[in-house]
Design a protein around this motif. Structure first.
Motif, PDB file in Angstrom:
ATOM      1  N   CYS A  13       0.846  -1.196   0.000  1.00 42.52           N
ATOM      2  CA  CYS A  13       0.000   0.000   0.000  1.00 42.52           C
ATOM      3  C   CYS A  13       0.888   1.256   0.000  1.00 42.52           C
ATOM      4  CB  CYS A  13      -0.889  -0.019   1.242  1.00 42.52           C
ATOM      5  SG  CYS A  13      -1.761   1.533   1.538  1.00 42.52           S
ATOM      6  N   TYR A  15       0.281   4.248   1.100  1.00 44.33           N
ATOM      7  CA  TYR A  15      -0.023   5.332   2.042  1.00 44.33           C
ATOM      8  C   TYR A  15       0.815   5.255   3.314  1.00 44.33           C
ATOM      9  CZ  TYR A  15      -3.744   7.143  -0.922  1.00 44.33           C
ATOM     10  OH  TYR A  15      -4.437   7.717  -1.957  1.00 44.33           O
ATOM     11  N   CYS A  16       0.377   4.584   4.360  1.00 47.57           N
ATOM     12  CA  CYS A  16       1.078   4.805   5.637  1.00 47.57           C
ATOM     13  C   CYS A  16       2.190   3.788   5.884  1.00 47.57           C
ATOM     14  CB  CYS A  16       0.084   4.841   6.800  1.00 47.57           C
ATOM     15  SG  CYS A  16      -0.272   3.256   7.547  1.00 47.57           S
ATOM     16  N   VAL A  18       2.568   1.412   7.919  1.00 54.70           N
ATOM     17  CA  VAL A  18       2.302   0.057   8.410  1.00 54.70           C
ATOM     18  C   VAL A  18       2.835  -0.977   7.412  1.00 54.70           C
ATOM     19  CG1 VAL A  18       0.494  -1.592   9.059  1.00 54.70           C
ATOM     20  CG2 VAL A  18       0.327   0.793   9.776  1.00 54.70           C
ATOM     21  N   GLY A  19       2.709  -0.642   6.107  1.00 51.87           N
ATOM     22  CA  GLY A  19       3.275  -1.542   5.094  1.00 51.87           C
ATOM     23  C   GLY A  19       2.388  -2.726   4.775  1.00 51.87           C
ATOM     24  N   CYS A  20       1.095  -2.484   4.637  1.00 48.12           N
ATOM     25  CA  CYS A  20       0.171  -3.584   4.330  1.00 48.12           C
ATOM     26  C   CYS A  20       0.389  -4.081   2.907  1.00 48.12           C
ATOM     27  CB  CYS A  20      -1.276  -3.115   4.463  1.00 48.12           C
ATOM     28  SG  CYS A  20      -1.720  -2.668   6.140  1.00 48.12           S
ATOM     29  N   ILE A  48      -7.362  -4.469   5.414  1.00 47.25           N
ATOM     30  CA  ILE A  48      -7.012  -3.245   4.716  1.00 47.25           C
ATOM     31  C   ILE A  48      -7.867  -2.101   5.255  1.00 47.25           C
ATOM     32  CG2 ILE A  48      -8.681  -3.280   2.778  1.00 47.25           C
ATOM     33  CD1 ILE A  48      -4.950  -3.145   2.321  1.00 47.25           C
ATOM     34  N   CYS A  49      -7.340  -0.886   5.266  1.00 50.31           N
ATOM     35  CA  CYS A  49      -8.167   0.256   5.691  1.00 50.31           C
ATOM     36  C   CYS A  49      -8.701   0.967   4.458  1.00 50.31           C
ATOM     37  CB  CYS A  49      -7.360   1.200   6.584  1.00 50.31           C
ATOM     38  SG  CYS A  49      -6.246   2.295   5.681  1.00 50.31           S
ATOM     39  N   LYS A  51      -7.965   3.725   3.042  1.00 51.09           N
ATOM     40  CA  LYS A  51      -7.000   4.295   2.089  1.00 51.09           C
ATOM     41  C   LYS A  51      -6.406   3.200   1.203  1.00 51.09           C
ATOM     42  CE  LYS A  51      -4.180   6.776   4.741  1.00 51.09           C
ATOM     43  NZ  LYS A  51      -4.725   7.024   6.084  1.00 51.09           N
ATOM     44  N   GLY A  52      -6.022   2.086   1.821  1.00 50.08           N
ATOM     45  CA  GLY A  52      -5.429   1.012   1.034  1.00 50.08           C
ATOM     46  C   GLY A  52      -6.392   0.497  -0.018  1.00 50.08           C
ATOM     47  N   HIS A 181      -2.662   4.826  11.627  1.00 55.49           N
ATOM     48  CA  HIS A 181      -2.089   3.504  11.337  1.00 55.49           C
ATOM     49  C   HIS A 181      -3.175   2.471  11.612  1.00 55.49           C
ATOM     50  CE1 HIS A 181       1.193   6.243  12.405  1.00 55.49           C
ATOM     51  NE2 HIS A 181       1.852   5.616  11.478  1.00 55.49           N
ATOM     52  N   PRO A 182      -4.272   2.557  10.871  1.00 58.27           N
ATOM     53  CA  PRO A 182      -5.477   1.805  11.258  1.00 58.27           C
ATOM     54  C   PRO A 182      -5.279   0.305  11.349  1.00 58.27           C
ATOM     55  CG  PRO A 182      -5.935   3.290   9.405  1.00 58.27           C
ATOM     56  CD  PRO A 182      -4.471   3.387   9.679  1.00 58.27           C
ATOM     57  N   ILE A 183      -4.506  -0.263  10.442  1.00 61.64           N
ATOM     58  CA  ILE A 183      -4.370  -1.729  10.489  1.00 61.64           C
ATOM     59  C   ILE A 183      -3.439  -2.148  11.629  1.00 61.64           C
ATOM     60  CG2 ILE A 183      -3.590  -3.767   9.197  1.00 61.64           C
ATOM     61  CD1 ILE A 183      -6.327  -2.622   8.315  1.00 61.64           C
TER      62      ILE A 183
HETATM   63 FE1  SF4 Z   1      -2.317   1.285   3.744  1.00 63.36          FE
HETATM   64 FE2  SF4 Z   1      -4.170   1.482   5.633  1.00 63.36          FE
HETATM   65 FE3  SF4 Z   1      -2.349  -0.452   5.760  1.00 63.36          FE
HETATM   66 FE4  SF4 Z   1      -1.647   2.037   6.198  1.00 63.36          FE
HETATM   67  S1  SF4 Z   1      -3.041   0.830   7.453  1.00 63.36           S
HETATM   68  S2  SF4 Z   1      -0.539   0.580   4.923  1.00 63.36           S
HETATM   69  S3  SF4 Z   1      -2.946   3.159   4.781  1.00 63.36           S
HETATM   70  S4  SF4 Z   1      -3.920  -0.212   4.194  1.00 63.36           S
END
Ligand code: SF4
Length: 697
Positions: A13, A15-16, A18-20, A48-49, A51-52, A181-183
């Motif tokens: 992903c 965006y953030c 966390v590295g999903c 996944i959040c 944004k992802g 960092h939702p996930i």
């Molecule tokens: Fe992407 Fe959301 Fe995971 Fe952050 S928490 S890496 S924005 S999916």
């Protein structure tokens, strides 16, 4: 390939931090790029959040830059890549000849990959300057400074996985993983809380983290809703409580750990000798009882972990703020074991890696100081040229020098006209540059001032590596390029570097070739190869091939000269601006789950923009009554540097006297108001506290 259905590719992903892991799949047309879940992705295991899930919406967005552009007569016109390369090289040579190499600045990007940032900083150094920096300067430069000097590495001491499994207490100060960092929050930290871990949140704002842990202060969890900029007094009160309690009853301090593995404890004790806890509690806007209760929760845990974020780092005393968290962890022996440590939650998906690979003015790849002769010479030997030995200017210092000592700027994927504090001044000053080149995927607020715009491919179209918030280096993989006249950042930088220096050492055919060279000069990545990274990735440090990487650091020793961790007492530095008659409120800023930094991508994502299409300000009900503001009113928010029109949200999530807003929206960005005063050492700006006024628009 048009007309064929492609296999999905596994990537990360954008965006953030966390590295999903997610998958992207290209349909019959190149522009048809869709999100697909990656069920057994190593970090997020398929979750996944918002944004992802929406990240592919920008890949074929109608605003994409599709051709190189050159400014002529005040307008942009399309140009060939060759014409642009020639123009860029000529201007870089002219600036160096007329003013010297330090007249150029280079901004790397945490939206781009390790290989690309590695090459950018190598170009800057071959050009003859260390004026290269990246957006970590804006988010965690102070954290990196404090962690590096006191423990050894500017990164999370632990990993999300061991924190989930082993931590009993989470001390979350100035971080908001529920939002940003939702996930990590739902998959790791909340799981630990469901299994019994306790949360102490220290933050001026009640936010998604407060709600996600159901912190109501009546049960085991606590929210210390302190006044902005009072993190040092609150931590000093916590530490003083622990020192006092230990005198009454041994066990509050880990004496063996302090004795064998740290230095500086006496300095901390001396600093706090005359410290007045009652007065500190009052200054923080808290009761002493709640501070003492929090101290007991932390000190009595088997394993207590600190999470730190930009609420701590983005102050003119950011280094001291984080040092005091380190002090708390060290005196209680909460470092060097699973479930403990001091853990900065990093913002962008590659902000950790951008620092790791040396896109910073004071360090080379692997955090080797540019002014350390031995380290610098070892890198020079591989590169085959001399590197300047004086640290260069940081981002904000570079922008302060636009039109003065700095005459040209090369920007990859950043948007300083919106991201830097006192953004009105940055917009004014950027026009003073003689030459500005921007590599990006959209016409950003910064690109509008450029002389040359080089259209890059998006995150979904290229390969490389990124390093997430817990030091896990992971591979990204790309689908076919959507717009044929765009290029990968690595390809653009290779073309510029090899032409500028007439040197094949800057021409990399693919990311793996660049990574192979990076490994040679970056000891913490030395043991990694693309094959070894595989789909799981590896945590650094990974010194030799076959090393599995460390999920937590400092089990045996600290990476300091003495091998000991550094404790140092700190005293309070209040924000540079405090409320007065003209500006009686404190303005503080933060990000939202559904948007990202300057919104270059998230504002163009229909799914994300629908959630929150415009900026707003949180106003406490007592302030709203005083100013005659109703929920939903349009208001004008002002500081000494500018004003923005936003919608008022009347809520007790914020404290009385504190207004809270975001930087994401170009029409009303918080950064038109924020203060560009810097931390002396880390040079991070004080985004988190400025004096402000509000009125109904
Ligand atoms: Fe992407 Fe959301 Fe995971 Fe952050 S928490 S890496 S924005 S999916």
């Amino acid at each position: 390939m048009s007309g064929e259905q492609r296999e999905p590719v596994k990537t990360i992903c954008p965006y953030c931090g966390v590295g999903c892991g997610i998958q992207v799949q290209q349909g019959e047309e190149p522009g048809d790029v869709q999100f697909r879940p990656w069920g057994d992705a190593p970090v997020n295991e398929g979750r996944i959040c918002i944004k992802g899930g929406a990240a592919t919406e920008v890949v074929d967005h109608e605003d994409r830059l599709t051709d190189p552009l050159i400014r002529e007569g005040g307008e942009f016109r399309e140009a060939s890549w060759e014409e642009c390369y020639e123009y860029v090289v000529d201007e870089l040579e002219r600036i160096r000849e007329e003013y010297g190499p330090d007249a150029m600045g280079f901004f790397g990007s945490s939206k781009t990959m390790n290989e690309e940032n590695y090459l950018l900083q190598k170009i800057a150094r071959r050009y003859g300057t260390n004026n290269v920096d990246n957006c970590t300067r804006m988010c965690h430069a102070s954290t990196v400074w404090a962690l590096r000097t006191s423990l050894g590495a500017g990164a999370m001491t632990n990993s999300m996985r061991d924190l989930r499994e082993e931590a009993d207490v989470f001390w979350i100060q100035g971080a908001n993983p529920g939002e940003q960092h939702p996930i990590a929050n739902s998959q790791y930290f909340r799981q630990a809380v469901l299994e019994g871990a306790t949360v102490v949140q220290v933050d001026p704002h009640a936010n998604k983290t407060t709600r996600s842990f159901e912190i109501d202060d009546t049960d085991r969890h606590q929210h210390l809703q302190l006044n902005p900029g009072t993190d040092i007094p609150v931590l000093n009160a916590v530490i003083k409580t622990i020192l006092e309690k230990h005198e009454d009853e041994a066990g509050w301090i880990d004496e063996a750990f302090v004795e064998e593995r740290t230095e500086g404890f006496e300095h901390l004790k001396e600093t706090l000798e005359d410290f007045d806890k009652e007065a500190a509690a009052e200054e923080c806007g808290l009761s002493l009882e709640e501070i003492e209760r929090a101290a007991e929760t932390y000190a009595s845990a088997d394993n207590a972990a600190i999470f730190t974020g930009m609420g701590m780092s983005q102050h003119r005393c950011g280094v001291d703020n984080v040092q005091n968290e380190i002090n708390l962890a060290l005196i209680t022996g909460n470092v060097g074991r699973p479930g403990t440590g001091v853990n900065p939650l990093r913002g962008q998906n590659n902000v950790q890696g951008t620092c790791d690979v040396g896109a910073m003015p004071n360090v080379l790849p692997g955090y080797q100081p540019v002014d350390d002769d031995e380290a610098r010479e070892s890198v020079e030997e591989v590169w085959g040229f001399d590197v300047p030995s004086e640290p260069g200017l940081t981002n904000v210092e570079i922008s302060h020098e636009f039109g003065n000592s700095v005459r040209g700027l090369y920007v990859v994927g950043e948007n300083p006209v919106m991201s830097e504090p006192d953004a009105n001044r940055v917009a004014e000053r950027i026009g003073e540059l003689e030459f500005l080149v921007v590599q990006d995927i959209f016409m950003t607020e910064t690109a509008e001032y450029a002389d040359v715009i080089l259209p890059a491919t998006t995150w979904a179209e290229r390969g490389g590596t990124v390093t997430n918030t817990d030091r896990r280096v992971q591979r990204m993989r790309g689908v076919e390029t959507v717009h044929e006249n765009t290029k990968h950042d690595l390809e653009i930088l290779s073309a510029v570097g090899s032409r500028l220096f007439d040197d094949d050492g800057f021409a990399f055919d693919d990311p793996e070739e660049a990574f192979e060279e990076l490994r040679e000069v970056c000891p913490i990545y030395h043991g990694m190869t693309y094959d070894a990274l595989g789909e799981e990735g590896l945590h650094w440090p990974c010194y030799e091939p076959g090393d599995e990487g460390d999920p937590y650091l400092y089990a045996e020793t600290f990476d300091t000269d003495s091998g000991l961790a550094h404790i140092e007492g700190v005293t309070h530095t209040p924000p540079a601006e405090t409320p007065d008659d003209e500006y009686p409120l404190i303005l503080t800023t933060a990000r939202l789950e559904e948007h990202y930094n300057t919104g270059t991508m998230s504002r163009r994502s229909p799914t994300l923009n629908r959630q929150t299409p415009e900026n707003f300000v949180d106003v406490h009900p007592a302030d709203a009554e005083r100013y005659g503001i109703e929920d939903g009113d349009g208001v004008t928010l002002t500081s000494r540097r500018g004003e923005i029109d936003v919608v008022a949200q009347v809520t007790d999530a914020t404290k009385e006297g504190v207004v809270w807003t975001t930087p994401h929206f170009a029409a009303a960005s918080a950064n038109r108001l924020t203060n560009d005063v810097l931390d002396d050492r880390a040079k991070i700006p004080e985004y988190k506290a400025a004096a402000a006024e509000i009125e109904v628009a």
